[in-house]
Design a protein around this motif. Sequence first.
Motif, PDB file in Angstrom:
ATOM      1  N   ASP A   9      78.178  -6.699  41.725  1.00  0.00           N
ATOM      2  CA  ASP A   9      77.684  -5.470  42.201  1.00  0.00           C
ATOM      3  C   ASP A   9      76.880  -5.495  43.406  1.00  0.00           C
ATOM      4  OD1 ASP A   9      77.557  -3.730  39.746  1.00  0.00           O
ATOM      5  OD2 ASP A   9      75.800  -4.603  38.653  1.00  0.00           O
ATOM      6  N   VAL A  10      76.914  -4.225  44.024  1.00  0.00           N
ATOM      7  CA  VAL A  10      76.376  -3.994  45.501  1.00  0.00           C
ATOM      8  C   VAL A  10      74.923  -4.292  45.385  1.00  0.00           C
ATOM      9  CG1 VAL A  10      77.824  -1.980  45.811  1.00  0.00           C
ATOM     10  CG2 VAL A  10      75.556  -1.505  45.119  1.00  0.00           C
ATOM     11  N   THR A  11      74.668  -5.103  46.779  1.00  0.00           N
ATOM     12  CA  THR A  11      73.191  -5.442  46.914  1.00  0.00           C
ATOM     13  C   THR A  11      72.361  -4.176  47.181  1.00  0.00           C
ATOM     14  OG1 THR A  11      74.101  -7.666  47.823  1.00  0.00           O
ATOM     15  CG2 THR A  11      71.791  -7.140  48.410  1.00  0.00           C
ATOM     16  N   GLU A  12      72.920  -3.476  48.034  1.00  0.00           N
ATOM     17  CA  GLU A  12      72.227  -2.134  48.427  1.00  0.00           C
ATOM     18  C   GLU A  12      73.368  -1.019  48.516  1.00  0.00           C
ATOM     19  OE1 GLU A  12      70.638  -2.958  52.093  1.00  0.00           O
ATOM     20  OE2 GLU A  12      69.710  -4.584  51.695  1.00  0.00           O
ATOM     21  N   GLY A  13      72.984   0.335  48.391  1.00  0.00           N
ATOM     22  CA  GLY A  13      73.849   1.549  48.520  1.00  0.00           C
ATOM     23  C   GLY A  13      74.399   1.839  47.121  1.00  0.00           C
ATOM     24  N   SER A  14      75.622   2.419  46.899  1.00  0.00           N
ATOM     25  CA  SER A  14      76.259   2.782  45.610  1.00  0.00           C
ATOM     26  C   SER A  14      77.552   2.995  45.948  1.00  0.00           C
ATOM     27  CB  SER A  14      75.427   4.005  45.092  1.00  0.00           C
ATOM     28  OG  SER A  14      75.733   5.098  45.849  1.00  0.00           O
ATOM     29  N   ILE A  15      78.467   2.616  44.674  1.00  0.00           N
ATOM     30  CA  ILE A  15      79.827   3.203  44.589  1.00  0.00           C
ATOM     31  C   ILE A  15      79.812   4.074  43.389  1.00  0.00           C
ATOM     32  CG2 ILE A  15      82.006   2.463  44.111  1.00  0.00           C
ATOM     33  CD1 ILE A  15      81.260  -0.384  45.084  1.00  0.00           C
ATOM     34  N   THR A  16      80.475   5.430  43.659  1.00  0.00           N
ATOM     35  CA  THR A  16      80.332   6.290  42.502  1.00  0.00           C
ATOM     36  C   THR A  16      81.965   6.702  42.306  1.00  0.00           C
ATOM     37  OG1 THR A  16      80.511   8.084  44.403  1.00  0.00           O
ATOM     38  CG2 THR A  16      78.442   7.391  43.066  1.00  0.00           C
ATOM     39  N   GLY A  64      81.944  10.669  41.140  1.00  0.00           N
ATOM     40  CA  GLY A  64      80.357  11.059  41.179  1.00  0.00           C
ATOM     41  C   GLY A  64      79.337  10.372  40.365  1.00  0.00           C
ATOM     42  N   VAL A  65      79.796   9.552  39.423  1.00  0.00           N
ATOM     43  CA  VAL A  65      79.109   8.559  38.661  1.00  0.00           C
ATOM     44  C   VAL A  65      78.954   7.516  39.028  1.00  0.00           C
ATOM     45  CG1 VAL A  65      78.857   7.933  36.300  1.00  0.00           C
ATOM     46  CG2 VAL A  65      79.878  10.001  36.792  1.00  0.00           C
ATOM     47  N   ASN A  66      77.786   6.846  39.245  1.00  0.00           N
ATOM     48  CA  ASN A  66      77.440   5.481  39.871  1.00  0.00           C
ATOM     49  C   ASN A  66      78.276   4.395  38.832  1.00  0.00           C
ATOM     50  OD1 ASN A  66      76.472   2.801  40.400  1.00  0.00           O
ATOM     51  ND2 ASN A  66      74.804   4.067  41.592  1.00  0.00           N
ATOM     52  N   VAL A  67      79.250   3.585  39.497  1.00  0.00           N
ATOM     53  CA  VAL A  67      79.741   2.480  38.498  1.00  0.00           C
ATOM     54  C   VAL A  67      78.985   1.618  37.869  1.00  0.00           C
ATOM     55  CG1 VAL A  67      81.764   2.491  40.055  1.00  0.00           C
ATOM     56  CG2 VAL A  67      79.755   0.927  40.383  1.00  0.00           C
ATOM     57  N   LYS A  68      77.808   1.457  38.207  1.00  0.00           N
ATOM     58  CA  LYS A  68      76.779   0.863  36.900  1.00  0.00           C
ATOM     59  C   LYS A  68      76.337   1.776  36.019  1.00  0.00           C
ATOM     60  CE  LYS A  68      74.447  -1.644  40.836  1.00  0.00           C
ATOM     61  NZ  LYS A  68      72.919  -1.898  41.619  1.00  0.00           N
ATOM     62  N   ASP A  69      76.685   2.845  35.748  1.00  0.00           N
ATOM     63  CA  ASP A  69      76.363   3.801  34.633  1.00  0.00           C
ATOM     64  C   ASP A  69      77.466   4.051  33.669  1.00  0.00           C
ATOM     65  OD1 ASP A  69      73.471   4.023  35.712  1.00  0.00           O
ATOM     66  OD2 ASP A  69      73.993   5.657  36.922  1.00  0.00           O
ATOM     67  N   VAL A  70      78.445   3.496  34.123  1.00  0.00           N
ATOM     68  CA  VAL A  70      79.760   3.609  33.399  1.00  0.00           C
ATOM     69  C   VAL A  70      80.035   2.131  32.614  1.00  0.00           C
ATOM     70  CG1 VAL A  70      80.868   5.595  34.522  1.00  0.00           C
ATOM     71  CG2 VAL A  70      81.458   3.047  34.945  1.00  0.00           C
ATOM     72  N   THR A  71      80.607   1.980  31.653  1.00  0.00           N
ATOM     73  CA  THR A  71      81.106   0.529  30.943  1.00  0.00           C
ATOM     74  C   THR A  71      82.066  -0.103  31.836  1.00  0.00           C
ATOM     75  OG1 THR A  71      82.858   1.595  29.525  1.00  0.00           O
ATOM     76  CG2 THR A  71      80.745   1.251  28.861  1.00  0.00           C
ATOM     77  N   ALA A  72      81.851  -1.220  32.229  1.00  0.00           N
ATOM     78  CA  ALA A  72      82.811  -2.131  32.959  1.00  0.00           C
ATOM     79  C   ALA A  72      84.161  -1.874  32.578  1.00  0.00           C
ATOM     80  CB  ALA A  72      82.276  -3.461  33.151  1.00  0.00           C
ATOM     81  N   ASN A  73      84.370  -1.952  31.202  1.00  0.00           N
ATOM     82  CA  ASN A  73      85.704  -2.035  30.549  1.00  0.00           C
ATOM     83  C   ASN A  73      86.344  -0.937  30.805  1.00  0.00           C
ATOM     84  OD1 ASN A  73      87.660  -3.503  28.865  1.00  0.00           O
ATOM     85  ND2 ASN A  73      87.318  -1.822  27.288  1.00  0.00           N
ATOM     86  N   PHE A  81      90.604   9.474  35.892  1.00  0.00           N
ATOM     87  CA  PHE A  81      90.089   9.584  37.431  1.00  0.00           C
ATOM     88  C   PHE A  81      90.666  10.991  37.920  1.00  0.00           C
ATOM     89  CE2 PHE A  81      91.216   8.616  42.103  1.00  0.00           C
ATOM     90  CZ  PHE A  81      89.880   8.635  42.399  1.00  0.00           C
ATOM     91  N   ASN A  82      89.550  11.873  38.484  1.00  0.00           N
ATOM     92  CA  ASN A  82      89.898  13.045  38.487  1.00  0.00           C
ATOM     93  C   ASN A  82      89.707  13.479  40.190  1.00  0.00           C
ATOM     94  OD1 ASN A  82      90.368  13.874  36.020  1.00  0.00           O
ATOM     95  ND2 ASN A  82      87.959  13.748  35.595  1.00  0.00           N
ATOM     96  N   SER A  83      88.736  12.815  40.968  1.00  0.00           N
ATOM     97  CA  SER A  83      88.536  13.209  42.246  1.00  0.00           C
ATOM     98  C   SER A  83      88.544  12.160  43.138  1.00  0.00           C
ATOM     99  CB  SER A  83      87.237  14.283  42.173  1.00  0.00           C
ATOM    100  OG  SER A  83      86.236  13.225  41.725  1.00  0.00           O
ATOM    101  N   GLU A  84      87.478  11.369  43.120  1.00  0.00           N
ATOM    102  CA  GLU A  84      87.371  10.356  44.461  1.00  0.00           C
ATOM    103  C   GLU A  84      86.604   9.091  43.802  1.00  0.00           C
ATOM    104  OE1 GLU A  84      85.383  12.753  47.487  1.00  0.00           O
ATOM    105  OE2 GLU A  84      83.447  12.206  46.576  1.00  0.00           O
ATOM    106  N   ILE A  85      86.567   8.080  44.754  1.00  0.00           N
ATOM    107  CA  ILE A  85      85.834   6.792  44.823  1.00  0.00           C
ATOM    108  C   ILE A  85      85.186   7.073  46.151  1.00  0.00           C
ATOM    109  CG2 ILE A  85      85.788   4.498  44.551  1.00  0.00           C
ATOM    110  CD1 ILE A  85      88.571   4.450  43.129  1.00  0.00           C
ATOM    111  N   LYS A  86      83.963   6.714  46.094  1.00  0.00           N
ATOM    112  CA  LYS A  86      82.844   7.089  47.270  1.00  0.00           C
ATOM    113  C   LYS A  86      82.106   5.880  47.266  1.00  0.00           C
ATOM    114  CE  LYS A  86      80.298  10.525  49.748  1.00  0.00           C
ATOM    115  NZ  LYS A  86      79.839  11.576  49.656  1.00  0.00           N
TER     116      LYS A  86
END
Length: 609
Positions: free
Chosen positions: A420-427, A430-439, A366-371
Amino acid sequence: MKNFRRFFKYIIPHKKNFIISIIFNVFYALFSAVSMLSLFPLMKVLFSDGEKVHVKPIYTGLNHIKHYLEDSLNYFITHNTETNGALSTLIWMVVFVLTTFLLKNLFNFISIVYMTYLNNGILKDLRNDVYQKVISLPVSFFSNERKGDLISRMTADINTIKVAFMSVLMMVSEPLTIVFTLASMLFISWKLTIFVFLFLPISGFLISKLSKSVKSQSGDIFSLEGHLLSDIEETLGGIKVIKNFTSENFFKQRYYNSTEVINNLNNKMGARMSLAGPMSEFLGIFVISILLVYGGSLVLIDHSMSGSAFIAYMGLAYQILTPAKSITKANQALMGGNAAYERVSFILDATNPLQDNPGAKEITAFNSEIKFTNVSFKYDSEYVLKDFNLTVPKGKRVALVGESGSGKSTLANLVTRLYDVTEGSITFDGVNVKDVTANSLRKQMGIVAQDSILFNDSIANNISLSIDDPKLDEIISASKIANAHNFISEFPEQYNSPVGDGGGMLSGGQRQRVAIARAVMKNPPIMILDEATSALDTESEKLVQVGLENMMENRTSIVIAHRLSTIQTADLIVVMSKGRIVEQGTHEQLLSLKGNYANLVSLQSLEVN
């Protein structure tokens, strides 16, 4: 049978056992017929019923195979009796009968052994697949299901499938036994065998009608037993509440009502299943009775059949009854297994909407932020969060406060991708959490929740959960940070002490500190505290709070708090109401606003500096 077609894929890893079992089943079925046919020459010797043949017969082709075999047998009996005497011939016939029965039972034993290996291997693989699927499913799946029913599907229903599949494997040898037996009967007398063929379809039709009702009732019973297991699980989990509210009679009556319904269904199904065996046996005896009359006429009146051949034939005809009854029972087991597999398939076929996207990347730091950007979420139809925006920088402590139902805990579930979010995004960086492995995402986070769930194991194993090859000094170090080492050291077995079911052998404060040590042991860069002290008394809270402060030092933290005294030093306090942010700032900034936060502080009687 449709469900069992899917089930046969489990045979592939155990195909060696399957092939060996099938081969020896074929030999068993063959020698089941041969063993009865072996009585034929014995009868010939005992009753001197065979034709005297003094010239060794010559094989002239398959068209005359029956006459060749009969003449060869008669030649042996004639020649050996004239040379060595009738007793010698009788001994040879008895040895032949014993050999065929020995081989029959030997092949049966070998086939059952390998069939058992096959069945147990399949059971193990199915259990593993079901368990793996269960732990891979999202939390939302379990919110809609009764735990007891799921346990029933994973245990009792799988055992029912095991019994059913064993019955299916047994059905491999039984039809073959019937086929070889019928072939032997045709060899002796085609006229008598026609009667058997006439009555077999009638028997099959009657038995199939009975089996359909068994399948339907089996499914009902499995479902009810699942609910019964849920009642037991709820009773054991809430036994203190039941006693404190003197609700024993209510729960007892609810349980009695369930067992009464199951008892009635079991009785009905048992009656139907009990009918199948006698029905198939009676139908078989009915056919044999006709054979006795007609076959007797061929021996006594028509003289077209010898007495020894008739006795051997009747032995073969009666032998069909055993596999016929076995097929009937196996068919019933198959119907029950089919119903059980439908319930197990409910788990295996359950979809997981939170599966990793194709090409999802692994994150290692983890390098910068959760948004959170315009995040909205709803469980059913009503939004729990709406247009939520927040940035959690690395190394900062962010606290979420607000009344119950404001969406605080939902945010913890979303950032860890339990939902998972219904709308919007969590990064994440800077990477959407849906685009990283949950593990890999969850490896970056440690969670301490209000309900500290411990497993019925030692304290050390609870602390080192998910850590490969944990060292005792690391466990002790984590416990010291969590302010847990002192009370653990007082136990006779110290870190090897059991915690009991759900941690019941520890106090609430002790359980919470073990849970904090577990989070510390994981050593993640991000800590999420979900009302970690709200269920504790004041003394326990102080001890736990020390552990929490130690744990959060030099880490990024998201703190969901009910007691505001625990978050006054947070870098940012976010006040939530009905899924939205209504205020945010430091403790002092929010007090100066004299708004929602100041009101909450006032209600909790905090001293305002």
